[in-house]
Design a protein around this motif. Structure first.
Motif, PDB file in Angstrom:
ATOM      1  N   GLU A 465      -8.503  -0.484  43.512  1.00  0.00           N
ATOM      2  CA  GLU A 465      -9.122   0.845  43.479  1.00  0.00           C
ATOM      3  C   GLU A 465      -9.000   1.544  44.823  1.00  0.00           C
ATOM      4  OE1 GLU A 465     -13.071  -0.003  42.235  1.00  0.00           O
ATOM      5  OE2 GLU A 465     -12.488  -0.513  40.159  1.00  0.00           O
ATOM      6  N   ALA A 466      -9.284   0.821  45.900  1.00  0.00           N
ATOM      7  CA  ALA A 466      -9.198   1.412  47.240  1.00  0.00           C
ATOM      8  C   ALA A 466      -7.752   1.752  47.599  1.00  0.00           C
ATOM      9  CB  ALA A 466      -9.789   0.447  48.261  1.00  0.00           C
ATOM     10  N   ALA A 467      -6.834   0.858  47.259  1.00  0.00           N
ATOM     11  CA  ALA A 467      -5.420   1.109  47.559  1.00  0.00           C
ATOM     12  C   ALA A 467      -4.905   2.312  46.783  1.00  0.00           C
ATOM     13  CB  ALA A 467      -4.590  -0.133  47.225  1.00  0.00           C
ATOM     14  N   GLU A 468      -5.307   2.450  45.521  1.00  0.00           N
ATOM     15  CA  GLU A 468      -4.898   3.605  44.715  1.00  0.00           C
ATOM     16  C   GLU A 468      -5.333   4.915  45.373  1.00  0.00           C
ATOM     17  OE1 GLU A 468      -6.296   3.428  40.736  1.00  0.00           O
ATOM     18  OE2 GLU A 468      -5.047   1.709  40.186  1.00  0.00           O
ATOM     19  N   GLN A 469      -6.580   4.955  45.822  1.00  0.00           N
ATOM     20  CA  GLN A 469      -7.088   6.179  46.434  1.00  0.00           C
ATOM     21  C   GLN A 469      -6.273   6.561  47.667  1.00  0.00           C
ATOM     22  OE1 GLN A 469     -11.325   6.201  47.089  1.00  0.00           O
ATOM     23  NE2 GLN A 469     -11.749   5.192  45.138  1.00  0.00           N
ATOM     24  N   TRP A 470      -5.942   5.551  48.490  1.00  0.00           N
ATOM     25  CA  TRP A 470      -5.160   5.852  49.693  1.00  0.00           C
ATOM     26  C   TRP A 470      -3.711   6.206  49.343  1.00  0.00           C
ATOM     27  CZ3 TRP A 470      -0.881   3.718  52.180  1.00  0.00           C
ATOM     28  CH2 TRP A 470      -0.614   4.253  53.445  1.00  0.00           C
ATOM     29  N   LEU A 471      -3.092   5.437  48.473  1.00  0.00           N
ATOM     30  CA  LEU A 471      -1.698   5.693  48.104  1.00  0.00           C
ATOM     31  C   LEU A 471      -1.519   7.051  47.440  1.00  0.00           C
ATOM     32  CD1 LEU A 471      -0.831   2.134  46.753  1.00  0.00           C
ATOM     33  CD2 LEU A 471       0.276   3.238  48.712  1.00  0.00           C
ATOM     34  N   SER A 472      -2.504   7.468  46.653  1.00  0.00           N
ATOM     35  CA  SER A 472      -2.383   8.740  45.944  1.00  0.00           C
ATOM     36  C   SER A 472      -2.380   9.943  46.890  1.00  0.00           C
ATOM     37  CB  SER A 472      -3.524   8.887  44.932  1.00  0.00           C
ATOM     38  OG  SER A 472      -4.773   8.953  45.587  1.00  0.00           O
ATOM     39  N   ARG A 473      -2.834   9.723  48.136  1.00  0.00           N
ATOM     40  CA  ARG A 473      -2.823  10.827  49.110  1.00  0.00           C
ATOM     41  C   ARG A 473      -1.465  11.000  49.769  1.00  0.00           C
ATOM     42  NH1 ARG A 473      -8.138   8.647  50.352  1.00  0.00           N
ATOM     43  NH2 ARG A 473      -7.370   7.630  52.252  1.00  0.00           N
ATOM     44  N   ASN A 474      -0.545  10.059  49.524  1.00  0.00           N
ATOM     45  CA  ASN A 474       0.829  10.138  50.046  1.00  0.00           C
ATOM     46  C   ASN A 474       0.886  10.286  51.562  1.00  0.00           C
ATOM     47  OD1 ASN A 474       2.303   9.893  47.607  1.00  0.00           O
ATOM     48  ND2 ASN A 474       1.817  12.010  47.089  1.00  0.00           N
ATOM     49  N   GLU A 475      -0.008   9.590  52.243  1.00  0.00           N
ATOM     50  CA  GLU A 475       0.012   9.615  53.700  1.00  0.00           C
ATOM     51  C   GLU A 475       1.125   8.711  54.225  1.00  0.00           C
ATOM     52  OE1 GLU A 475      -3.786   8.620  55.262  1.00  0.00           O
ATOM     53  OE2 GLU A 475      -4.843  10.173  54.123  1.00  0.00           O
ATOM     54  N   THR A 476       1.734   9.132  55.325  1.00  0.00           N
ATOM     55  CA  THR A 476       2.807   8.351  55.946  1.00  0.00           C
ATOM     56  C   THR A 476       2.200   7.267  56.834  1.00  0.00           C
ATOM     57  OG1 THR A 476       4.259  10.279  55.959  1.00  0.00           O
ATOM     58  CG2 THR A 476       4.847   8.456  57.417  1.00  0.00           C
ATOM     59  N   ALA A 477       2.706   6.057  56.697  1.00  0.00           N
ATOM     60  CA  ALA A 477       2.254   4.940  57.535  1.00  0.00           C
ATOM     61  C   ALA A 477       3.321   3.859  57.509  1.00  0.00           C
ATOM     62  CB  ALA A 477       0.916   4.382  57.034  1.00  0.00           C
ATOM     63  N   GLU A 478       3.446   3.140  58.623  1.00  0.00           N
ATOM     64  CA  GLU A 478       4.498   2.110  58.688  1.00  0.00           C
ATOM     65  C   GLU A 478       4.222   0.954  57.727  1.00  0.00           C
ATOM     66  OE1 GLU A 478       3.689  -0.960  60.141  1.00  0.00           O
ATOM     67  OE2 GLU A 478       1.654  -0.417  60.759  1.00  0.00           O
ATOM     68  N   PHE A 479       2.976   0.831  57.287  1.00  0.00           N
ATOM     69  CA  PHE A 479       2.631  -0.258  56.362  1.00  0.00           C
ATOM     70  C   PHE A 479       2.590   0.211  54.914  1.00  0.00           C
ATOM     71  CE2 PHE A 479      -1.305   1.506  58.206  1.00  0.00           C
ATOM     72  CZ  PHE A 479      -1.901   2.027  57.072  1.00  0.00           C
ATOM     73  N   ARG A 480       2.970   1.445  54.622  1.00  0.00           N
ATOM     74  CA  ARG A 480       2.831   1.973  53.262  1.00  0.00           C
ATOM     75  C   ARG A 480       3.613   1.148  52.234  1.00  0.00           C
ATOM     76  NH1 ARG A 480       1.368   6.387  50.231  1.00  0.00           N
ATOM     77  NH2 ARG A 480       2.643   6.688  48.381  1.00  0.00           N
TER      78      ARG A 480
END
Length: 790
Positions: A465-480
């Motif tokens: 659930e937490a990962a979905e919320q972050w991934l859905s924002r399409n933020e750039t990160a080296e660990f994405r």
């Protein structure tokens, strides 16, 4: 091809489509947007639908089926579907469609979705016609997954407005339907006059054709063991295609795990076309092998082939419809021309072709199967499963799931300051895994438990659930990318956990610093049974389906399943089978018998120059005998299979096996691998083969779980875990030797177990093996065989 009936063949045909197909064809537009969570939405959607429906008042009826017929000039269009829910309290009627979303509910309400509204309005029109209503309410219920909130958006429509809307959609669709109906008429006329493309049937081929045709007609499953040379592909594809014109099925799925199988059915369809058949066949290529922009994400902002995909897809389909053979190259050509994603284009096209050729996973794997074909539930598909012996272990993996600890802690380390909330969740997941690791006895590297890991899954859900919320924002990160990989692994694990039952075990394995947790599907039969029951008929065929009862059980076949076993079509005198039954290949005796094994192999190749393959149950055993044989036969040209060979390396290995050989080329390979199943060395390219041992899978935790499970089920645990899988490898390896009616060759079986039941009983009846007690006897029989004039 979308379904059609032929009850009124003299008058009008009937074309069957769903409300969803109608609306999507007429209204969809914009970009393709395959977000990271797309694969999970159907599963989540089902749960959301069920919970909302259960909470509605008693006046609410869920899953209401509706149908409507439109009369065109030359045919009838039957439009059907299933409404999520109908509320009727006697005063008003509300058509309710339930949708899940990750957008904010305020955005959903403001923007609307013309496809969602279109589907609900079509349902409303059909329901109003059936119930003679002048007006009706249409409601979209949106459930926001992250926030666990919902909103209901309702509009009231007059019958007049709904009729006008519905007719506008139908009018657009009829232009496409005209093309479809014209094609169906051409196709059926060609099938009705279709004749077998060869002058004569091969031995056993006509029997196989008739058995497949009867199974399709009578809606039963069929298992066929048919050795090489019968012409299996033509024998199953021709009756399946005929069933289309008979109205018994509207689509044939041909499932194959290998490129050679795909090529074979493509060639058969092409031969039939050259003899007058009109039939559209599509080969689905894996996304990673056909994607134009593998480094891009599947959305319009990142990939030009996803941009405006739905604005161009109908034109691409219309252009493609002028063709019949959709190979990988054809799909790529049309997709580039119309600037659409080739993989998604092939899935859209699959709805309209007659034969779909694809890997097993597109039909059986819950992660990637073609959902669009099974949403209606009442399907008359015919499925043909090539090399079906491979489906057992493939399906076990499809319904299993694995999680590794090391990637998890590596990702967690990088999230400490950036995403502290997810960092803390992964800390709890890691603590659980460390505790599980400590429970494994020091003397062991793995254990298995029957219990479902409930506590573990609860922690994983919080991460997802937490990962979905972050991934859905399409933020750039080296660990994405690593976050995405772990998210997919966790979602698969959780989805598998929902299927967990007595046919599963939870395995814990220590691998160095890593801990691997696996939900292992011991018996996949109940999962396969559900899918097979959705179809009209399933035909499983292979050169090695012995014993039939074993495969019928593991495929989930019902009691009325039929079986057919055919003998080899090739002259029996062309194959010499020798059994060296005095030499044990059991693990505990290998050190004592290794020189005898090498001498027997030498006796095999000494009697005739040519090309030979020597099969072993493991790399370790193969290398042991290879070292001895090198010293014993320095004049022989020896090559050896290496683990994890690339496609180029495999091709280079096989290129050594030429038609003209003036030496003693001997290839050392392992059973069950590429060289035991996927090669076709016709004529002088292969002179003979030795098979050392009975091919047992290595003893492992998973094999022992299979053994214990089936001991409890039917007392046949050892057979299900070791004996049958091993002998399948043996028979597949032996099948490399005789590939045509002109081939001659030798198969040498080395192991005492070949002289005893059940191993001796699993050898083909037409082999007539000779038992040799020593190398001298083997040499004499081989000299007689090669000296005999044929």
């Amino acid at each position: 091809m979308t379904g059609f009936d032929k009850e009124e063949r003299v008058q009008k045909r009937t074309l069957n489509i769903s409300v969803r197909e109608l609306v999507e064809y007429a209204l969809r537009s914009g970009d393709l947007n395959l977000t990271f969570f797309s694969a999970d939405r159907p599963v989540q959607g089902i749960h959301v639908h069920q919970s909302i429906q259960a909470a509605r008042p008693v006046e609410y009826r869920p899953e209401v089926v509706v149908r409507h017929t439109v009369d065109a000039d030359a045919y009838r269009l039957h439009i059907g579907g299933r409404i999520d829910g109908v509320y009727d309290d006697g005063q008003r009627v509300i058509i309710d469609e339930i949708k899940t979303t990750r957008k904010s509910l305020s955005t959903v309400k403001e923007e609307g979705d013309q496809v969602h509204w279109g589907q609900a309005k079509c349902y409303a029109y059909i329901y109003a016609v059936q119930n003679d209503l002048d007006e009706i309410d249409v409601q979209l219920t949106y459930y926001q997954i992250e926030e666990n909130e919902r909103i209901e958006v309702r509009q009231t429509f007059s019958m007049e407005k709904l009729r006008h809307f519905f007719q506008s959609l139908v009018s657009k669709y009829l232009q496409w339907a005209d093309e479809v109906i014209k094609w169906i008429e051409q196709r059926d006329r060609s099938i009705e006059t279709m004749v077998f493309p060869y002058e004569d049937y091969r031995p056993g081929q006509e029997q196989m054709i008739n058995a497949a045709a009867l199974a399709i007609e009578e809606r039963v499953a069929l298992l066929i063991q048919a050795p090489t040379g019968i012409g299996k592909t033509m024998a199953v594809i021709s009756p399946a295609v005929k069933a289309i014109a008979l109205g018994q099925t509207d689509k044939v799925f041909y499932l194959t795990a290998r490129t050679t199988g795909r090529n074979a059915v493509e060639q058969c369809l092409e031969i039939l076309r050259k003899n007058g058949l009109k039939c559209k066949g599509l080969s689905i290529t894996a996304k990673e092998k056909i994607c134009f922009n593998p480094e891009k994400s599947c959305d319009g902002d990142d990939c030009k082939y996803a941009r405006c995909f739905y604005d161009r897809i109908n034109e691409a389909l219309s252009d493609a419809f002028t063709q019949e053979s959709f190979t990988r190259d054809t799909i790529i050509g049309i997709a580039r021309k119309h600037r659409v994603c080739p993989f998604e284009f092939s899935l859209e096209l699959a709805l309209w072709v007659d034969v779909v050729i694809c890997d097993y996973n597109y039909f059986f794997d819950p992660r990637v199967y073609l959902r669009r074909f099974f949403e209606k539930g009442d399907n008359d598909y015919v499925v043909l499963v090539d090399e079906a012996h491979n489906l057992v272990d493939r399906s076990r993996e499809m319904y299993s799931a694995t999680l590794h600890r090391l990637p998890l802690i590596d990702l967690r380390r990088r999230l400490r300051t950036r995403l502290p909330h997810i960092y803390r969740i992964l800390g709890k997941v890691n603590a659980w895994m460390v505790k599980a690791k400590d429970q494994i006895p020091e003397s062991e590297t793995n254990i298995a438990l029957e219990e479902h890991p409930d506590d573990f899954c609860q922690l994983l859900r919080k991460f997802a659930e937490a990962a979905e919320q972050w991934l859905s924002r399409n933020e750039t990160a080296e660990f994405r990318d690593d976050m995405l990989d772990l998210y997919f692994d966790v979602r698969r694990f959780l989805n598998t956990a929902e299927r967990y039952g007595t046919n599963y075990a939870t395995c814990y394995t220590i691998a160095g610093r890593d801990l691997v947790v696996k939900l292992f599907c011991i018996d996949p039969s109940e999962h396969l049974e559900i899918i097979i029951q959705r179809c009209r008929s399933a035909v499983f065929f292979s050169a090695t389906l012995t014993p039939i009862e074993y495969f019928a059980k593991l495929f989930g076949c019902s009691g009325d399943t039929r079986a057919l076993s055919l003998p080899s079509p090739f002259p029996g005198e062309n194959l010499c089978v020798l059994v060296a039954g005095k030499i044990s290949a059991l693990y505990k005796y290998r050190e004592f018998t290794k020189h005898e094994v090498a001498r027997m192999i030498a006796a095999l190749i000494d009697r005739k120059k040519g090309n030979y393959l020597i099969f072993f149950p493991s790399y370790e055993y193969m290398k042991m005998i290879y070292a001895i044989f090198q010293r014993r036969r320095p004049q022989a040209e020896l090559i050896i299979q290496e683990p994890s060979m690339s496609e180029q390396q495999r091709d280079e290995f096989l290129s050594n096996f030429s038609q003209q050989s003036d030496g003693f080329l001997t290839g050392f390979v392992v059973m069950g691998g590429f060289f035991a199943e996927s090669i076709d060395l016709v004529g002088e390219r292969l002179t003979g083969a030795a098979i050392v041992g009975v091919g047992f899978p290595q003893i492992s935790l998973e094999r022992e779980l299979i053994k214990a499970y089936f001991d409890n089920q039917n007392g046949s645990g050892f057979a299900f875990a070791y004996q049958v899988p091993g002998m399948i490898k043996v028979l597949q390896a032996a099948g490399r030797v005789i590939r045509s009616e002109y081939d001659r060759g030798v198969v040498l079986l080395i192991d005492t177990r070949y002289t005893k039941a059940p191993y001796s009983m699993m050898l083909p009846e037409d082999w007539r093996p000779s038992f040799v007690n020593n190398v001298e006897k083997a040499g004499t029989l081989l000299q007689e065989f090669w000296g005999r004039k044929i």
